[in-house]
Design an enzyme around this catalytic site. Structure first.
Site, PDB file in Angstrom:
ATOM      1  N   GLN A  72      21.030   7.299 -38.394  1.00 48.35           N
ATOM      2  CA  GLN A  72      19.598   7.095 -38.644  1.00 48.35           C
ATOM      3  C   GLN A  72      18.978   6.052 -37.711  1.00 48.35           C
ATOM      4  O   GLN A  72      17.788   6.134 -37.383  1.00 48.35           O
ATOM      5  CB  GLN A  72      19.361   6.730 -40.106  1.00 48.35           C
ATOM      6  N   ILE A 130       0.832  -1.201   0.000  1.00 52.76           N
ATOM      7  CA  ILE A 130       0.000   0.000   0.000  1.00 52.76           C
ATOM      8  C   ILE A 130       0.873   1.259   0.000  1.00 52.76           C
ATOM      9  O   ILE A 130       1.629   1.505   0.945  1.00 52.76           O
ATOM     10  CB  ILE A 130      -0.971  -0.017   1.208  1.00 52.76           C
ATOM     11  N   GLU A 142      -2.463  -0.175 -10.261  1.00 55.96           N
ATOM     12  CA  GLU A 142      -3.780   0.278 -10.781  1.00 55.96           C
ATOM     13  C   GLU A 142      -4.288  -0.715 -11.833  1.00 55.96           C
ATOM     14  O   GLU A 142      -4.955  -0.339 -12.788  1.00 55.96           O
ATOM     15  CB  GLU A 142      -3.705   1.685 -11.375  1.00 55.96           C
ATOM     16  N   ASP A 174     -11.119   4.140 -12.546  1.00 56.64           N
ATOM     17  CA  ASP A 174     -11.120   4.802 -13.861  1.00 56.64           C
ATOM     18  C   ASP A 174     -10.296   6.087 -13.794  1.00 56.64           C
ATOM     19  O   ASP A 174      -9.472   6.355 -14.664  1.00 56.64           O
ATOM     20  CB  ASP A 174     -12.554   5.141 -14.298  1.00 56.64           C
ATOM     21  N   THR A 207      -2.757  -4.510 -13.692  1.00 56.78           N
ATOM     22  CA  THR A 207      -1.678  -4.837 -14.641  1.00 56.78           C
ATOM     23  C   THR A 207      -2.189  -4.686 -16.081  1.00 56.78           C
ATOM     24  O   THR A 207      -3.402  -4.579 -16.315  1.00 56.78           O
ATOM     25  CB  THR A 207      -1.220  -6.294 -14.449  1.00 56.78           C
ATOM     26  N   GLN A 230      19.220   2.375 -24.412  1.00 54.56           N
ATOM     27  CA  GLN A 230      19.959   1.966 -25.610  1.00 54.56           C
ATOM     28  C   GLN A 230      20.711   3.155 -26.218  1.00 54.56           C
ATOM     29  O   GLN A 230      21.874   3.034 -26.616  1.00 54.56           O
ATOM     30  CB  GLN A 230      18.955   1.389 -26.630  1.00 54.56           C
ATOM     31  N   GLY A 234      26.458   2.334 -22.835  1.00 54.91           N
ATOM     32  CA  GLY A 234      26.910   1.895 -21.500  1.00 54.91           C
ATOM     33  C   GLY A 234      26.497   2.874 -20.416  1.00 54.91           C
ATOM     34  O   GLY A 234      26.182   2.468 -19.287  1.00 54.91           O
ATOM     35  N   GLN A 288      -2.436  -6.969 -18.189  1.00 57.31           N
ATOM     36  CA  GLN A 288      -3.349  -8.088 -18.487  1.00 57.31           C
ATOM     37  C   GLN A 288      -4.764  -7.780 -17.974  1.00 57.31           C
ATOM     38  O   GLN A 288      -5.754  -8.119 -18.630  1.00 57.31           O
ATOM     39  CB  GLN A 288      -2.836  -9.390 -17.845  1.00 57.31           C
ATOM     40  N   GLY A 323      -8.035   6.808 -11.492  1.00 55.49           N
ATOM     41  CA  GLY A 323      -6.647   6.434 -11.194  1.00 55.49           C
ATOM     42  C   GLY A 323      -5.911   5.966 -12.444  1.00 55.49           C
ATOM     43  O   GLY A 323      -4.722   6.254 -12.616  1.00 55.49           O
TER      44      GLY A 323
END
Ligand SMILES: Cc1cc2nc3c(=O)[nH]c(=O)nc-3n(C[C@H](O)[C@H](O)[C@H](O)COP(=O)(O)OP(=O)(O)OC[C@H]3O[C@@H](n4cnc5c(N)ncnc54)[C@H](O)[C@@H]3O)c2cc1C
Length: 236
Positions: free
Chosen positions: A133, A9, A217, A94, A219, A190, A194, A221, A96
């Site tokens: 590029q 929490i 809030e 919603d 996942t 990237q 390094g 899924q 959140g």
């Protein structure tokens, strides 16, 4: 009497009150038997676990909130009616979710700004890496995705301000923006090469911090389930 433990929490170590969704009717399955309460920090039987050690977001503390026979007065029932706690939670979620989507856009904008600055500064093979590029592609993809997520956040927020049901839009915005932010942070590491892996350049902290957006809030899924269930229900 409230019994059980809620893990992870945010701000629990600092909180004076907690909003708690708990099952009050064991005869009902699913959402109907859930009620929402206000519980004060000093309530007898309420205790807190140790502060969690997290991957990132170290400025926000989390811990377990433990309920051991915590008695709640009826006046602390949110909405004054039993069994509507899940609906209350959905309304809060919603909002959140749009909030996390907006936070994802903000973090991604900052990360891209840092990546652009580095791409202009860092020289390899006699040129600023921003002239390559393949680096430009990562900058362009990041900007396009941030723009798309920003449009989704604004659209979902406007619909909510207009009093519309934004369950699907909030889930879409949260899912897309948090996943987008993860991709932008990954590309930034990237682009830094390094240096992206070293703490002193700051990008690795963002990479760890924004990982949470895809988890809390609901996942990614869970957002997929919400979106698909809404689509199937609305088509019925
Ligand atoms: C730093 C931090 C702060 C948090 N702050 C709060 C807070 O303030 N308040 C609060 O209430 N909660 C908070 N949480 C809890 C957070 O919302 C949950 O951790 C998150 O929703 C995932 O639930 P879980 O950890 O139980 O994962 P699980 O439900 O165990 O999920 C594990 C995996 O299974 C997948 N999964 C689960 N169910 C399904 C399904 N039906 N279909 C397909 N895949 C599924 C998930 O997507 C995930 O990939 C916080 C968590 C963290 C880490």
């Amino acid at each position: 009497m409230l019994n059980g433990t809620k893990r992870y929490i945010t701000n629990a170590p600092e909180a004076g009150i907690f909003t708690v969704m708990a099952r009050t009717d064991s005869t009902k399955k699913g959402a109907d038997g859930i009620s929402a309460f206000i519980v004060e920090r000093g309530a007898p039987g309420l205790s807190l676990g140790n502060i969690d050690k997290k991957m990132g977001q170290k400025g926000a503390h989390t811990c377990d909130v433990i309920f051991d026979n915590v008695r709640i007065p009826a006046s602390n029932l949110i909405g004054g009616v039993e069994g509507i706690g899940f609906k209350t939670a959905m309304k809060v979620l919603d909002k959140g979710r749009i909030n996390i989507a907006a936070a994802s856009v903000g973090a991604a904008e900052r990360i891209l700004r840092d990546a652009i600055r580095y791409a202009k500064e860092r020289k390899q093979f006699g040129k600023a890496i921003g002239e390559f590029q393949l680096i430009q592609a990562m900058l362009a993809d990041s900007h396009a995705e941030i723009y798309a997520a920003r449009c989704m956040v604004l659209d979902a927020a406007r619909r909510r301000d207009d009093g519309l049901n934004v369950s699907t839009e909030a889930a879409c915005a949260k899912m897309f923006a948090s996943e987008m932010c993860g991709r932008v942070a990954d590309r930034a590491v990237q682009i830094f090469g390094g240096a992206g892996y070293l703490a002193e350049y700051g990008i690795e902290r963002f990479y760890r911090d924004v990982r949470l957006f895809r988890l809390f809030e609901g996942t990614t899924q869970i957002q997929q389930l919400v979106i698909a269930q809404n689509l199937l229900r609305d088509a019925a």
